[in-house]
Design a protein around this motif. Structure first.
Motif, short mmCIF file in Angstrom:
data_model
loop_
_atom_site.label_atom_id
_atom_site.label_comp_id
_atom_site.label_asym_id
_atom_site.label_seq_id
_atom_site.Cartn_x
_atom_site.Cartn_y
_atom_site.Cartn_z
N UNK A 27 0.82 -1.22 0.00
CA UNK A 27 0.00 0.00 0.00
C UNK A 27 0.85 1.27 0.00
N UNK A 28 1.96 1.25 0.73
CA UNK A 28 2.84 2.43 0.72
C UNK A 28 3.46 2.62 -0.66
N UNK A 29 3.89 1.53 -1.28
CA UNK A 29 4.49 1.63 -2.61
C UNK A 29 3.47 2.15 -3.63
N UNK A 30 2.26 1.63 -3.59
CA UNK A 30 1.23 2.07 -4.54
C UNK A 30 0.87 3.54 -4.31
N UNK A 31 0.78 3.95 -3.06
CA UNK A 31 0.48 5.36 -2.77
C UNK A 31 1.62 6.24 -3.27
N UNK A 37 0.12 13.70 -2.99
CA UNK A 37 0.48 13.94 -1.59
C UNK A 37 -0.67 13.61 -0.64
N UNK A 38 -1.89 13.99 -0.99
CA UNK A 38 -3.03 13.74 -0.10
C UNK A 38 -3.29 12.23 0.03
N UNK A 39 -3.20 11.52 -1.07
CA UNK A 39 -3.39 10.06 -1.04
C UNK A 39 -2.29 9.38 -0.23
N UNK A 40 -1.05 9.84 -0.43
CA UNK A 40 0.08 9.29 0.33
C UNK A 40 -0.13 9.56 1.82
N UNK A 41 -0.55 10.75 2.17
CA UNK A 41 -0.75 11.10 3.58
C UNK A 41 -1.82 10.21 4.21
N UNK A 42 -2.94 10.00 3.51
CA UNK A 42 -4.01 9.13 4.05
C UNK A 42 -3.52 7.69 4.17
N UNK A 43 -2.85 7.20 3.15
CA UNK A 43 -2.36 5.82 3.17
C UNK A 43 -1.33 5.64 4.28
N UNK A 44 -0.39 6.55 4.38
CA UNK A 44 0.64 6.45 5.42
C UNK A 44 0.01 6.52 6.81
N UNK A 45 -1.05 7.30 6.97
CA UNK A 45 -1.74 7.36 8.26
C UNK A 45 -2.32 6.01 8.65
N UNK A 46 -2.93 5.32 7.69
CA UNK A 46 -3.48 3.99 7.94
C UNK A 46 -2.35 2.99 8.20
N UNK A 47 -1.29 3.11 7.45
CA UNK A 47 -0.13 2.22 7.59
C UNK A 47 0.48 2.34 8.98
#
Length: 155
Positions: A27-31, A37-47
């Protein structure tokens, strides 16, 4: 606690470590590849949440159930495969702890970039490269431990 219950908990813990690690990496790689940036921030938050909830729990359970299993099965803790498992556990932890910090920092950098309508900063990209590199020895160590747990080589 019975041997089978301990073994079950130990195997589930190993599955959680491998599964959560693989899922987080994917998920981090796909984000990251999205460059959003917004998608990465949301994904990293879940991660970060998943790592703290699932991985951290398994990290605590594994040595406890492993110690109890070795005792129940009559394996001395000085057995070669057990010692190597413990060394690899230390290696995995040495790479996992900084990765959790990196994920939280990447999340914060992505949040700031998204909030300001800016591209991801160079610091984010540097952290991502380190995060990616740390995943190989960390994941490899856990995979090695699972192999040792199954094979129990008699060195």
């Amino acid at each position: 606690m019975s041997y089978l219950v301990l073994k079950y908990l130990h195997v589930i813990g190993a599955c959680v470590l491998l599964g959560t690690g693989t899922g987080i990496a994917f998920f981090m790689l796909m984000a990251h590849r999205s460059r959003d940036a917004a998608f990465i921030a949301r994904t990293a938050g879940v991660v970060v949440t998943a790592d703290l909830l699932f991985t951290a729990s398994a990290v605590v359970v594994q040595p406890i159930t492993g110690l109890l299993l070795a005792r129940e099965a009559g394996f001395p803790l000085g057995e070669g495969w057990i010692l190597l498992s413990l060394v690899l556990y230390g290696v995995a932890g040495a790479f996992w702890l900084p990765v959790v910090w990196m994920q939280a920092r990447m999340r914060d950098l992505a949040r700031a970039a998204a909030a300001n309508g800016e591209p991801l900063p160079a610091a984010y990209h540097r952290l991502f490269r380190w995060w990616f590199a740390f995943g190989f020895p960390g994941f490899g160590a856990v995979a090695g431990i699972v192999w040792l747990m199954i094979a129990k080589p008699g060195w």
